[in-house]
Design an enzyme around this catalytic site. Structure first.
Site, PDB file in Angstrom:
ATOM      1  N   ARG A 140      12.301  -1.922  11.040  1.00 39.71           N
ATOM      2  CA  ARG A 140      10.582  -1.104  11.759  1.00 39.71           C
ATOM      3  C   ARG A 140      10.986  -2.266  12.759  1.00 39.71           C
ATOM      4  O   ARG A 140      10.597  -3.260  12.841  1.00 39.71           O
ATOM      5  CB  ARG A 140       9.725  -0.858  10.821  1.00 39.71           C
ATOM      6  N   ARG A 157      -9.224   0.701   8.936  1.00 40.36           N
ATOM      7  CA  ARG A 157      -8.822  -0.501   9.336  1.00 40.36           C
ATOM      8  C   ARG A 157      -9.442  -1.170   9.932  1.00 40.36           C
ATOM      9  O   ARG A 157      -9.116  -2.519  10.955  1.00 40.36           O
ATOM     10  CB  ARG A 157      -7.207  -0.228   9.589  1.00 40.36           C
ATOM     11  N   ARG A 171      12.236  -5.834   4.832  1.00 36.06           N
ATOM     12  CA  ARG A 171      12.639  -4.626   4.662  1.00 36.06           C
ATOM     13  C   ARG A 171      13.637  -4.124   5.746  1.00 36.06           C
ATOM     14  O   ARG A 171      12.952  -4.326   6.803  1.00 36.06           O
ATOM     15  CB  ARG A 171      11.079  -4.494   4.270  1.00 36.06           C
ATOM     16  N   LYS A 204       0.207  -1.234  -0.113  1.00 38.61           N
ATOM     17  CA  LYS A 204      -0.032   0.273   0.004  1.00 38.61           C
ATOM     18  C   LYS A 204       0.798   1.374  -0.219  1.00 38.61           C
ATOM     19  O   LYS A 204       0.287   2.539  -0.583  1.00 38.61           O
ATOM     20  CB  LYS A 204      -0.681  -0.086   1.165  1.00 38.61           C
ATOM     21  N   ARG A 240       0.097  -8.625  13.309  1.00 39.19           N
ATOM     22  CA  ARG A 240      -0.081  -7.828  12.493  1.00 39.19           C
ATOM     23  C   ARG A 240      -1.669  -8.539  11.730  1.00 39.19           C
ATOM     24  O   ARG A 240      -2.562  -8.153  11.373  1.00 39.19           O
ATOM     25  CB  ARG A 240       0.781  -6.890  11.430  1.00 39.19           C
TER      26      ARG A 240
HETATM   27  P1  ADP Z   1       1.219  -2.063   7.677  1.00 42.07           P
HETATM   28  O1  ADP Z   1       0.030  -2.143   6.902  1.00 42.07           O
HETATM   29  O2  ADP Z   1       2.365  -2.760   7.281  1.00 42.07           O
HETATM   30  O3  ADP Z   1       1.076  -2.750   9.021  1.00 42.07           O
HETATM   31  P2  ADP Z   1       1.289   0.622   8.820  1.00 42.07           P
HETATM   32  O4  ADP Z   1       1.963   1.925   8.730  1.00 42.07           O
HETATM   33  O5  ADP Z   1      -0.212   1.232   7.988  1.00 42.07           O
HETATM   34  O6  ADP Z   1       2.248  -0.354   8.609  1.00 42.07           O
HETATM   35  O7  ADP Z   1       0.808   0.767  10.159  1.00 42.07           O
HETATM   36  C1  ADP Z   1       1.726   0.135  11.514  1.00 42.07           C
HETATM   37  C2  ADP Z   1       0.798   0.501  12.403  1.00 42.07           C
HETATM   38  O8  ADP Z   1       0.353   1.473  12.728  1.00 42.07           O
HETATM   39  C3  ADP Z   1      -0.034  -1.118  12.642  1.00 42.07           C
HETATM   40  O9  ADP Z   1       0.325  -2.361  13.059  1.00 42.07           O
HETATM   41  C4  ADP Z   1      -1.395  -0.252  13.794  1.00 42.07           C
HETATM   42  O10 ADP Z   1      -0.335  -0.350  14.835  1.00 42.07           O
HETATM   43  C5  ADP Z   1      -1.174   1.120  13.540  1.00 42.07           C
HETATM   44  N1  ADP Z   1      -2.358   1.776  12.740  1.00 42.07           N
HETATM   45  C6  ADP Z   1      -1.941   2.006  11.545  1.00 42.07           C
HETATM   46  N2  ADP Z   1      -3.103   2.615  10.901  1.00 42.07           N
HETATM   47  C7  ADP Z   1      -4.129   2.170  11.722  1.00 42.07           C
HETATM   48  C8  ADP Z   1      -5.639   3.006  11.654  1.00 42.07           C
HETATM   49  N3  ADP Z   1      -5.708   2.843  10.609  1.00 42.07           N
HETATM   50  N4  ADP Z   1      -6.358   2.343  12.755  1.00 42.07           N
HETATM   51  C9  ADP Z   1      -5.482   1.451  13.667  1.00 42.07           C
HETATM   52  N5  ADP Z   1      -4.228   1.126  13.658  1.00 42.07           N
HETATM   53  C10 ADP Z   1      -3.411   1.921  13.169  1.00 42.07           C
END
Ligand code: ADP
Length: 234
Positions: free
Chosen positions: A162, A91, A129, A16, A173
């Site tokens: 990360r 999400r 990564r 994404k 996740r």
């Molecule tokens: P990825 O999609 O690879 O898991 P992101 O950078 O989008 O990585 O998200 C990293 C973390 O940030 C998630 O595991 C969560 O803890 C938090 N997070 C991001 N976006 C949201 C959201 N919309 N709602 C709740 N938690 C979020």
């Protein structure tokens, strides 16, 4: 052409963020990544950052109230005037409800792209990564490069893993995705939104981005012509 509200949907590691960065350049619209916004707050060490850092490191989701507030503010910034790409939001169904209300109020409907990637591919991808802690750019680590020897092409900063990219956290996740995020697809479909399923593996990121651009162009032209009878900006 109307304002574009694009939702990039998909499990962690489906690409994404990579696609959002490429599409932001070609479409000239804002990129809203809730993950990046939250990581910035964690790095700044402010109250919100301190509240969410443990949740993020364990692979869980940050409370809806917190994320919804951040997105509501962000989406009204001037750089979102021409449109925006949402990466990592909504999400949960509660987040999707908030977004639905916001878009409806503005007479917008979203174009939703669901990037599908096999979970085994995701685990291999994420564990390999590295990210630049300064500009956020993501790289695939070469298997034979010693840790810490990789530097960002843009600013030379040493790349890091990360904290939530460790395998056990990635599995958590993916669990959160299955339980809380996947139902959002059903919710969107029930509210009449078309979800475009696109393979996020197999081709290079650039080839995938070109395919997405063609899909977006086609849909926008269709909507602008009102041929589907629904009208409204994409
Ligand atoms: P990825 O999609 O690879 O898991 P992101 O950078 O989008 O990585 O998200 C990293 C973390 O940030 C998630 O595991 C969560 O803890 C938090 N997070 C991001 N976006 C949201 C959201 N919309 N709602 C709740 N938690 C979020």
């Amino acid at each position: 052409m109307g304002k574009l509200s694009l939702i990039l949907f998909g499990p962690p590691g489906s690409g994404k963020g990579t696609q959002a960065k490429l599409l932001k350049q070609s479409l000239g619209i804002a990129h809203i990544s809730t993950g990046d916004m939250l990581r910035e707050r964690v790095a700044s060490g402010d109250t919100l950052g301190r509240e969410v850092s443990g949740i993020m490191q364990s692979g869980g989701l940050v409370p809806d109230e917190t994320v919804n507030r951040l997105v509501e503010d962000r989406i009204q910034q001037p750089d979102c005037e021409k449109g925006f790409i949402l990466d990592g939001f909504p999400r949960t169904v509660s987040q999707a409800r908030l977004l639905e209300g916001f878009l409806e109020g503005k007479g917008l409907r979203p174009l939703v792209i669901h990037l599908e990637v096999d979970y085994n591919v995701i685990i291999a991808r994420i564990s390999g990564r590295r990210q630049c802690p300064t500009c956020g750019n993501v790289y695939s680590a070469k298997a034979n490069a010693p840790d810490g020897s990789l530097h960002c092409d843009y600013d030379g900063t040493t790349l890091v893993t990360r904290p939530d990219d460790r395998e056990e956290v990635v599995r958590e996740r993916l669990r959160a995705y299955d339980q809380q995020t996947a139902p959002v697809l059903q919710f969107l479909k029930e509210t009449g939104v078309t979800v475009w399923d696109v393979r996020g593996d197999g081709d290079s990121p650039l080839v995938i981005a070109r395919g997405l651009e063609a899909l977006i162009r086609r849909e926008r032209e269709k909507w602008a012509g009102g041929r589907n009878g629904l009208g409204g900006a994409v």
